[in-house]
Write an enzyme that holds these catalytic residues in place. Sequence first.
Site, PDB file in Angstrom:
ATOM      1  N   TRP A 103       0.860  -1.180   0.000  1.00 29.58           N
ATOM      2  CA  TRP A 103       0.000   0.000   0.000  1.00 29.58           C
ATOM      3  C   TRP A 103       0.900   1.236   0.000  1.00 29.58           C
ATOM      4  CZ3 TRP A 103      -1.875   2.760   4.836  1.00 29.58           C
ATOM      5  CH2 TRP A 103      -2.836   3.724   4.536  1.00 29.58           C
ATOM      6  N   ASP A 119       0.534  -4.874   9.883  1.00 25.90           N
ATOM      7  CA  ASP A 119      -0.579  -3.962   9.609  1.00 25.90           C
ATOM      8  C   ASP A 119      -1.761  -4.775   9.113  1.00 25.90           C
ATOM      9  OD1 ASP A 119      -2.112  -1.700   9.171  1.00 25.90           O
ATOM     10  OD2 ASP A 119      -1.272  -1.346   7.167  1.00 25.90           O
ATOM     11  N   LYS A 171     -13.033  -1.133   7.745  1.00 25.48           N
ATOM     12  CA  LYS A 171     -13.661  -2.036   6.791  1.00 25.48           C
ATOM     13  C   LYS A 171     -14.615  -3.003   7.466  1.00 25.48           C
ATOM     14  CE  LYS A 171     -10.352  -0.322   4.115  1.00 25.48           C
ATOM     15  NZ  LYS A 171      -9.434   0.756   4.557  1.00 25.48           N
TER      16      LYS A 171
END
Length: 397
Positions: free
Chosen positions: A130, A211, A246
């Site tokens: 990311w 993460d 999410k």
Amino acid sequence: MFKHVDYYAGDPILSLVETFKQDERPNKVNLGIGVYYTDEGKLPLLDCVKTVEDEIAAAHTPRAYLPMEGLAGYRKACQNLLFGENSEAVAAGRVATIQTLGGSGALKVGADFLRKYFPKAKVYVSDPTWGNHIGIFEGAGFEVCAYPYYSKNHGGVRFEKMTEFLKGLPEHDIVLLHPCCHNPTGVDLSPAQWDEVLDIIKNRKLIAFMDIAYQGLGDGLEQDAYAIRRAEEIGLSFFVSNSFSKNLSLYGERVGGLSAVCPDKEQAELVYGQLKFTVRRIYSSPPSHGGNVVDKVMNTPELYKQWTQEVESMRQRIALMRTQLVAVLNEKVPGRDFSYFTKQRGMFSFTGLNPEQVDRLRNEFAVYLVKSGRMCVAGLNSKNIDYIANAFAEVLR
């Protein structure tokens, strides 16, 4: 006064959202941003969240500052979810956890802490990762490098290259890992591979920073935490940043957490104090509304059960979209293997499309992907999947 300020071209993913909004074509589809949508193409408001928000609204409570570290119940929820309710490290007081401004805030606090106490370390991220991983750690002053991860040739992990690389790193360098639902590829390590990687990290005395932003959307809430619990089991000291954006669909509430697993309770208390001090110097305290929602959902048995069922429904829908996409593509483009879509996990997939094909999808079909070919599978639904598969087939021919 400001003529010397550098021009900022914008974040490629967030800029894509703005371009998408300006597109007036009725059949447009956004598969770029990492957001879960329902089969109706809507951002969901979970039933468990509705219940809690109704209670909060009815109570009319004042909006006091939260402590620097956040709500106690929220922090407990992070620990239970990541490490399990029977975690030895949590029971022994070896885990320092704070509530943060989303997963990004957790990464920032962790990066600033590590920069202070390990100033000579380098940070290694997967190739690819990311994009904001790089930005956050570079912003903290680290040199950020990459370790081998994804193979474009076979669509899997370059595991031998990865482990060989990690074995050559000096102690106290920082390795950023995705415990599940790798962003952007969707390609995860197997439990056996995790065992090997974590053993290398332990033997080389590296600092693991995990993460996890999509827990529950890969193979399940418990299964997705395998790497974290295995790291605790073998006695690693490491960091975990997590997010409820999410899996609770609370994107705008900025609900995340940072946990540091330490060798003993005394060191955990020292780390805990410095994490709070780091928060104080950035934003002072986390937001209360999202924090209270997480606290009540996670610590109320009936709401927690309802939440796990809702997350499982989300996970199953993503898996179904993968299966249906492969079925349609196999029909439209015979002779080509699309099984990698069902082998990947979580919200994202590397489609294998090149930048030119991604441009064609946007220009000719109003289907928006990131330049790298990353697709957010959660943007697929029963109404648009045939259209998208046909568009893919056209640009692949």
